[in-house]
Design an enzyme around this catalytic site. Sequence first.
Site, PDB file in Angstrom:
ATOM      1  CE1 TYR A 241      83.431   7.920 -36.848  1.00 25.98           C
ATOM      2  CE2 TYR A 241      85.099   6.209 -36.946  1.00 25.98           C
ATOM      3  CZ  TYR A 241      83.777   6.578 -36.916  1.00 25.98           C
ATOM      4  OH  TYR A 241      82.805   5.624 -36.952  1.00 25.98           O
ATOM      5  CB  THR A 282      75.355   7.865 -43.221  1.00 21.38           C
ATOM      6  OG1 THR A 282      76.302   8.223 -42.195  1.00 21.38           O
ATOM      7  CG2 THR A 282      75.964   6.771 -44.099  1.00 21.38           C
TER       8      THR A 282
END
Length: 402
Positions: A241, A282
């Site tokens: 990430y 999410t």
Amino acid sequence: MSQRVIAPKSRGFLFLDSHPGGCRRLVEEMWRAVPDPAPAGGEGPVALVIGSSAGYGLAATIAGLARVGIRGIGVCFEKAPGRRTGTAGWYRTAATARLAREHGRDMVFLNGDAFGDAVKEQVAGLLTERFGGKLDFLVYSVAAPRRTDPETGTVHSSVLRPIGSPHTTKTLVFDEHGAPEVKEITTAPAEGDDIEQTVAVMGGADWERWVTFLDGRSLLAEGFTTAALSYIGSPLTAAIYRQGTIGAAKSHLEATARTLDERLAKTLGGRAVTSVNAAAVTQSSTAIPGIALYAGLLRGVLGDAMVAPVGQLTQLWDRLTGARPLDPDDEGRVRLDTWELDPAVRKAVAERWSGATSGTVAELADLDWFGDEVRRLYGFSVPGIDYGAAVETDVPWPSAGA
């Protein structure tokens, strides 16, 4: 009318249909979770939320409406009901619009490509004709797989890859019977123009384009403030990430914030910041290798002490409006993730990560919570909904009527 019973059918963490009733109830729960709401009606500040239908953008929209009493425009890109149900964001937007009307908030929702100039023109028209011609706040929360540059027509595609060398990490999956498995997955490094492509989609270019476009139309109010939502996260997920292609895009977003902040301070006495939010389940985050396992372990450590997205965005609105100091760090970032990155929390999660196997993960991670959170993204696992009853799926997009 199109009523039917909707069962949760999925491929991994991706569900094929969404439940309108569950999406509506979820939005209502989020609204009720906002403390000390603004009185109904009134002339609140004018805000534009780009990416208003999902994740942190949805939380920004609901928190802004409930806490601050914003009025203005939400922009998102959702699929209408047809052979399948509408997307969850379609139903969440309809529910958000209904609550806004009930509380006297004038909020218009546009469904279209936020990267394109056509939507920017629509927004400019609405700001001029309906909202007094001046925008007080812009919240940018866009997570997309691709972007078409409106000037060149070039289509850029983002990728989730480490930079420099392959990266192997643990990840959480569920077998066909729903049993959890911890597997190792290796992701090949970025190659060719992967980094540039990802930065073009997920960096700050479109955010800056929005600000420049609206400024060029003299639609930014004195003291105009804008925030782009971002994430840094744990060292456990950093290689894929923060240090990967998405991280390069986030670094570009932060550099854009500093450029915009300097510019807006000179011209309007305004501000531009990035808001570094904390971990949440999410539709975007579940696609990132390792994030599902990390989120489940984090919940296992913190339990209800985790701050939900609407709680985090309530804090952000308090800072944007001056109810609390904005207090950005040296990189121009408002940090809402301090509870996640507390050293004691990081240590506890890292220990659980090290010991997580298919045989131990159920004891170390809150898998029931994680599974429910994934299903809730699509309107399932929401208390109070009768999932055996037929529900109307042909929900219209909210009218822009005054």
